[in-house]
Design a protein around this motif. Structure first.
Motif, mmCIF file in Angstrom:
data_model
loop_
_atom_site.group_PDB
_atom_site.id
_atom_site.type_symbol
_atom_site.label_atom_id
_atom_site.label_comp_id
_atom_site.label_asym_id
_atom_site.label_seq_id
_atom_site.Cartn_x
_atom_site.Cartn_y
_atom_site.Cartn_z
ATOM 1 N N ALA A 75 -54.325 31.685 -36.180
ATOM 2 C CA ALA A 75 -55.516 30.947 -36.597
ATOM 3 C C ALA A 75 -55.644 29.616 -35.867
ATOM 4 C CB ALA A 75 -55.487 30.708 -38.114
ATOM 5 N N GLY A 76 -54.522 29.072 -35.436
ATOM 6 C CA GLY A 76 -54.553 27.811 -34.707
ATOM 7 C C GLY A 76 -55.169 27.915 -33.326
ATOM 8 N N VAL A 77 -55.242 29.114 -32.785
ATOM 9 C CA VAL A 77 -55.787 29.300 -31.438
ATOM 10 C C VAL A 77 -57.225 29.803 -31.474
ATOM 11 C CG1 VAL A 77 -55.433 30.581 -29.285
ATOM 12 C CG2 VAL A 77 -53.487 29.731 -30.534
ATOM 13 N N ILE A 78 -57.629 30.356 -32.595
ATOM 14 C CA ILE A 78 -58.972 30.940 -32.685
ATOM 15 C C ILE A 78 -60.018 29.876 -32.355
ATOM 16 C CG2 ILE A 78 -60.668 31.899 -34.294
ATOM 17 C CD1 ILE A 78 -58.382 33.419 -35.587
ATOM 18 N N GLY A 79 -60.880 30.237 -31.438
ATOM 19 C CA GLY A 79 -61.931 29.331 -30.996
ATOM 20 C C GLY A 79 -61.548 28.432 -29.840
ATOM 21 N N HIS A 80 -60.291 28.477 -29.440
ATOM 22 C CA HIS A 80 -59.811 27.600 -28.363
ATOM 23 C C HIS A 80 -59.160 28.385 -27.232
ATOM 24 C CE1 HIS A 80 -60.669 24.118 -30.795
ATOM 25 N NE2 HIS A 80 -60.011 24.675 -31.792
ATOM 26 N N TRP A 81 -59.606 29.612 -27.015
ATOM 27 C CA TRP A 81 -58.996 30.440 -25.977
ATOM 28 C C TRP A 81 -59.178 29.839 -24.591
ATOM 29 C CZ3 TRP A 81 -61.551 33.341 -29.946
ATOM 30 C CH2 TRP A 81 -60.676 34.020 -30.768
ATOM 31 N N LYS A 82 -60.343 29.268 -24.349
ATOM 32 C CA LYS A 82 -60.591 28.688 -23.026
ATOM 33 C C LYS A 82 -59.630 27.520 -22.765
ATOM 34 C CE LYS A 82 -64.156 26.701 -20.098
ATOM 35 N NZ LYS A 82 -65.508 26.203 -20.001
ATOM 36 N N ALA A 83 -59.478 26.638 -23.746
ATOM 37 C CA ALA A 83 -58.568 25.502 -23.591
ATOM 38 C C ALA A 83 -57.124 25.976 -23.453
ATOM 39 C CB ALA A 83 -58.706 24.546 -24.777
ATOM 40 N N LEU A 84 -56.750 26.985 -24.223
ATOM 41 C CA LEU A 84 -55.391 27.526 -24.125
ATOM 42 C C LEU A 84 -55.169 28.146 -22.749
ATOM 43 C CD1 LEU A 84 -52.658 28.317 -25.395
ATOM 44 C CD2 LEU A 84 -53.778 30.402 -26.201
ATOM 45 N N HIS A 85 -56.148 28.905 -22.284
ATOM 46 C CA HIS A 85 -56.025 29.546 -20.976
ATOM 47 C C HIS A 85 -55.920 28.494 -19.862
ATOM 48 C CE1 HIS A 85 -56.239 32.912 -18.257
ATOM 49 N NE2 HIS A 85 -57.139 32.269 -17.540
ATOM 50 N N GLU A 86 -56.728 27.439 -19.935
ATOM 51 C CA GLU A 86 -56.653 26.364 -18.937
ATOM 52 C C GLU A 86 -55.295 25.680 -18.973
ATOM 53 O OE1 GLU A 86 -59.890 23.734 -19.761
ATOM 54 O OE2 GLU A 86 -61.418 25.198 -19.127
ATOM 55 N N TYR A 87 -54.804 25.424 -20.171
ATOM 56 C CA TYR A 87 -53.498 24.782 -20.323
ATOM 57 C C TYR A 87 -52.394 25.651 -19.736
ATOM 58 C CZ TYR A 87 -49.418 22.745 -22.608
ATOM 59 O OH TYR A 87 -48.198 22.181 -22.856
ATOM 60 N N MET A 88 -52.420 26.935 -20.045
ATOM 61 C CA MET A 88 -51.387 27.838 -19.543
ATOM 62 C C MET A 88 -51.511 28.041 -18.031
ATOM 63 S SD MET A 88 -49.650 28.106 -22.171
ATOM 64 C CE MET A 88 -48.391 29.268 -21.768
ATOM 65 N N ALA A 89 -52.730 28.001 -17.509
ATOM 66 C CA ALA A 89 -52.906 28.101 -16.052
ATOM 67 C C ALA A 89 -52.309 26.875 -15.366
ATOM 68 C CB ALA A 89 -54.391 28.240 -15.714
ATOM 69 N N GLU A 90 -52.510 25.696 -15.954
ATOM 70 C CA GLU A 90 -51.911 24.480 -15.402
ATOM 71 C C GLU A 90 -50.390 24.562 -15.432
ATOM 72 O OE1 GLU A 90 -53.392 21.174 -17.605
ATOM 73 O OE2 GLU A 90 -55.450 21.460 -16.908
ATOM 74 N N ARG A 91 -49.845 25.091 -16.536
ATOM 75 C CA ARG A 91 -48.393 25.204 -16.661
ATOM 76 C C ARG A 91 -47.836 26.234 -15.683
ATOM 77 N NH1 ARG A 91 -49.437 21.372 -17.844
ATOM 78 N NH2 ARG A 91 -49.228 20.172 -19.696
ATOM 79 N N GLU A 93 -49.098 26.892 -12.771
ATOM 80 C CA GLU A 93 -49.213 26.290 -11.442
ATOM 81 C C GLU A 93 -48.146 25.220 -11.220
ATOM 82 O OE1 GLU A 93 -52.420 23.380 -9.446
ATOM 83 O OE2 GLU A 93 -53.232 25.271 -10.207
ATOM 84 N N ASP A 94 -47.964 24.331 -12.202
ATOM 85 C CA ASP A 94 -47.002 23.241 -12.073
ATOM 86 C C ASP A 94 -46.366 22.955 -13.436
ATOM 87 O OD1 ASP A 94 -45.511 21.056 -11.376
ATOM 88 O OD2 ASP A 94 -47.217 19.708 -11.082
ATOM 89 N N PRO A 95 -45.213 23.565 -13.735
ATOM 90 C CA PRO A 95 -44.578 23.386 -15.038
ATOM 91 C C PRO A 95 -44.142 21.958 -15.339
ATOM 92 C CG PRO A 95 -43.552 25.188 -13.820
ATOM 93 C CD PRO A 95 -44.494 24.501 -12.891
ATOM 94 N N THR A 96 -43.986 21.116 -14.324
ATOM 95 C CA THR A 96 -43.515 19.747 -14.547
ATOM 96 C C THR A 96 -44.654 18.778 -14.827
ATOM 97 O OG1 THR A 96 -43.594 19.237 -12.179
ATOM 98 C CG2 THR A 96 -41.530 20.144 -13.057
ATOM 99 N N LYS A 97 -45.888 19.231 -14.662
ATOM 100 C CA LYS A 97 -47.042 18.362 -14.855
ATOM 101 C C LYS A 97 -47.158 17.941 -16.319
ATOM 102 C CE LYS A 97 -52.009 18.216 -14.165
ATOM 103 N NZ LYS A 97 -53.202 18.987 -13.856
ATOM 104 N N GLY A 98 -47.493 16.691 -16.555
ATOM 105 C CA GLY A 98 -47.668 16.180 -17.907
ATOM 106 C C GLY A 98 -48.937 16.692 -18.543
#
Length: 128
Positions: A75-91, A93-98
């Motif tokens: 339920a914490g992710v529902i409605g935020h798939w785009k933000a989650l996907h962007e966050y995971m794509a950033e991670r 690409e660069d796991p050390t990025k803040g």
């Protein structure tokens, strides 16, 4: 009210895991992230089994809490798939990025849903 020792809780637990995985997988970018996310319900179940063994409780008494944890995270992710996907794509690409704030919407929602669902589960476990 459904008794907490009912065998139906095993079905609810399986359904909560299926819902959790179906909600979390679309946000994951690569196989490594999907494997990591799929370990969550297994690790939680192992913790519940160990807790029930140490405290001599039947595992069925903890299944409502197990379901609540899985449902709250889903339920914490529902409605935020785009933000989650962007966050995971950033991670990926660069796991050390803040963190630049892309995790904020779904983390805040999880921070709200987790205590609500777990509170309801604890209430149910104490009153059934």
């Amino acid at each position: 009210m459904l008794d907490k020792t009912s065998p139906l809780w095993w079905i609810f637990a399986a359904a909560s895991v299926a819902l959790y995985l179906s909600v979390m997988f679309p946000g994951m970018v690569n196989t490594r992230q999907k494997v990591f996310v799929s370990c969550g319900p297994a690790a939680t179940f192992i913790a519940a089994v160990l807790y029930s063994y140490v405290n001599k409780w039947p595992i069925t008494d903890l299944l409502p809490l197990y379901c609540a944890i899985n449902l709250a995270l889903a339920a914490g992710v529902i409605g935020h798939w785009k933000a989650l996907h962007e966050y995971m794509a950033e991670r990926a690409e660069d796991p050390t990025k803040g963190d630049d704030g892309t995790a904020t919407p779904w983390i805040l929602q999880m921070a709200f849903t987790l205590p609500v669902f777990m509170g309801a589960a604890f209430w149910y476990m104490n009153n059934s």
